[in-house]
Scaffold this active site. Structure first.
Site, PDB file in Angstrom:
ATOM      1  N   GLU A  41      50.965 -89.719  11.220  1.00  0.00           N
ATOM      2  CA  GLU A  41      50.030 -90.755  11.647  1.00  0.00           C
ATOM      3  C   GLU A  41      50.711 -91.692  12.633  1.00  0.00           C
ATOM      4  OE1 GLU A  41      46.997 -91.946   8.225  1.00  0.00           O
ATOM      5  OE2 GLU A  41      49.070 -92.320   7.612  1.00  0.00           O
ATOM      6  N   LYS A  57      38.544 -79.441  16.964  1.00  0.00           N
ATOM      7  CA  LYS A  57      37.302 -79.882  16.331  1.00  0.00           C
ATOM      8  C   LYS A  57      36.150 -78.883  16.476  1.00  0.00           C
ATOM      9  CE  LYS A  57      38.176 -84.166  14.771  1.00  0.00           C
ATOM     10  NZ  LYS A  57      37.895 -84.623  13.388  1.00  0.00           N
ATOM     11  N   GLY A  85      48.353 -97.020  12.346  1.00  0.00           N
ATOM     12  CA  GLY A  85      47.201 -96.523  11.600  1.00  0.00           C
ATOM     13  C   GLY A  85      47.610 -95.614  10.457  1.00  0.00           C
ATOM     14  N   SER A 143      46.917 -80.806  18.201  1.00  0.00           N
ATOM     15  CA  SER A 143      45.483 -80.731  17.897  1.00  0.00           C
ATOM     16  C   SER A 143      44.553 -80.819  19.095  1.00  0.00           C
ATOM     17  CB  SER A 143      45.107 -81.820  16.882  1.00  0.00           C
ATOM     18  OG  SER A 143      45.441 -83.098  17.393  1.00  0.00           O
ATOM     19  N   ASP A 178      46.845 -95.334   7.279  1.00  0.00           N
ATOM     20  CA  ASP A 178      46.013 -95.484   6.086  1.00  0.00           C
ATOM     21  C   ASP A 178      46.249 -94.369   5.071  1.00  0.00           C
ATOM     22  OD1 ASP A 178      44.613 -94.203   8.446  1.00  0.00           O
ATOM     23  OD2 ASP A 178      43.273 -93.551   6.851  1.00  0.00           O
ATOM     24  N   SER A 208      35.007 -90.528  17.845  1.00  0.00           N
ATOM     25  CA  SER A 208      35.618 -91.212  18.985  1.00  0.00           C
ATOM     26  C   SER A 208      35.710 -90.306  20.202  1.00  0.00           C
ATOM     27  CB  SER A 208      37.031 -91.703  18.617  1.00  0.00           C
ATOM     28  OG  SER A 208      37.888 -90.603  18.360  1.00  0.00           O
TER      29      SER A 208
END
Length: 322
Positions: free
Chosen positions: A207, A56, A211, A307, A213, A81
């Site tokens: 995923e 990130k 979750g 990640s 989506d 989060s």
């Protein structure tokens, strides 16, 4: 006339130049044991060694670095989060500005403490009853701050894509790239870079099963909203894909694999015992997909973006020690 894409390979290249000597060029790990178990050559981009412990930082720094001086003087805001929270806080400090971060009340304590430790003001909310996007926009507007979203921003996506760019510069052509999917910024940026360099590469997202989506949205052909998922992969506990990331991923992502929390724990344990690295649950989902056989038509040479590794010792022990 078709609208211009929100992200191009040139954007990723420019982000890489901006991040040079600021972000870490993280290592690419290999394991003969892993290759034997999976049945392919696997190259792991270990973003757990990135600044703040996750990819990130790349996107947050790339976005904040492009703000005008008058906005830097006022400050930035973000909602996250944990990992984007820390990334924004550190990038803001590095660039001489101040960050206010909206975090869920149940975010891991280590991530909250690290965010505050980088000098940010932390404001909390209830992720199960409140809309973080609306709260974040209101917070930024009220205080005159520039909102740096965790994924739905071209500069953020471009920064995240530099992880894949570095991976492919080191490994050469790969048959597939396996990437965790939360809001979709990492995979959108990575897919943009990877498919520009190697047009035949397969882009596969992963995923948590609870979750999915993005998987549901790709199947439906439109963004689908699910209840906020309850999964150990807190960085992927999102209800709907990003507004900007989804069209890119519709075009570039071949498939989404899903993994259970138990499979994520198995991958975390494998990474610790055999690769000698610590991965947080969200960072371990691509490895979990490979170890659990969730990737169809397994290719010969596979890149994986692990990640992040932001997990405190107590939670890591509780998850993998059983």
């Amino acid at each position: 006339m078709a609208a211009a894409p929100p992200l191009t390979f040139a954007d990723v290249r420019e982000a890489a130049a901006r991040l040079q000597d600021v972000a870490h060029r993280t290592p690419v790990l290999t394991s003969r044991t892993l290759d034997s178990l999976v049945g392919a050559e696997v190259f792991i981009k270990a973003e757990n060694f990135q600044r703040i412990g996750a990819f990130k930082f790349r996107g947050a720094y790339n976005a904040i670095a492009q703000l005008p001086p008058e906005q830097l003087a006022k400050g930035v805001a973000a909602y996250s989060s944990g990992n984007h929270a820390q990334a924004t806080a550190l990038a803001a400090r590095e660039l001489g500005t101040h960050a206010v971060i909206l975090m869920p009340e149940d975010a891991p304590r280590s991530k909250r403490e690290a965010t505050a430790g980088y000098g940010a003001e932390v404001v909390t909310y209830d992720r199960y009853t409140e809309d973080r996007t609306a709260l974040g926009h209101a917070l930024a507007e009220d205080r005159g701050l520039a909102l740096i979203p965790p994924y739905d921003h071209p500069h953020v996506m471009a920064g995240q894509g530099t992880a894949a760019l570095e991976l492919l510069e080191e490994t050469g052509p790969l048959d597939a790239l396996v990437v965790p999917v939360g809001g979709g910024g990492l995979i959108a940026g990575s897919a943009t870079a990877a498919t520009a360099l190697h047009p035949g590469i397969r882009i596969i997202g992963v995923e948590p099963e609870a979750g999915d989506d993005t998987r549901r949205s790709l199947a439906a052909g439109t963004r689908v909203t699910i209840p906020v998922p309850r999964t150990i992969a807190d960085g992927q506990a999102l209800a709907t894909p990003g507004e900007l990331t989804f069209p890119l991923n519709q075009r570039l992502v071949e498939a989404i694999a899903v993994v259970t929390d138990a499979e994520i724990v198995t991958a975390m344990r494998f990474a610790f015992e055999r690769l000698k690295i610590v991965l947080e649950p969200s960072g371990a989902t691509p490895l979990a997909a490979l170890l659990a056989g969730r990737v169809d038509r397994l290719p010969r040479r596979i890149g994986v973006i692990a990640s992040g590794g932001n997990i405190d010792a107590a939670r890591f022990t509780a998850l993998v020690g059983g």
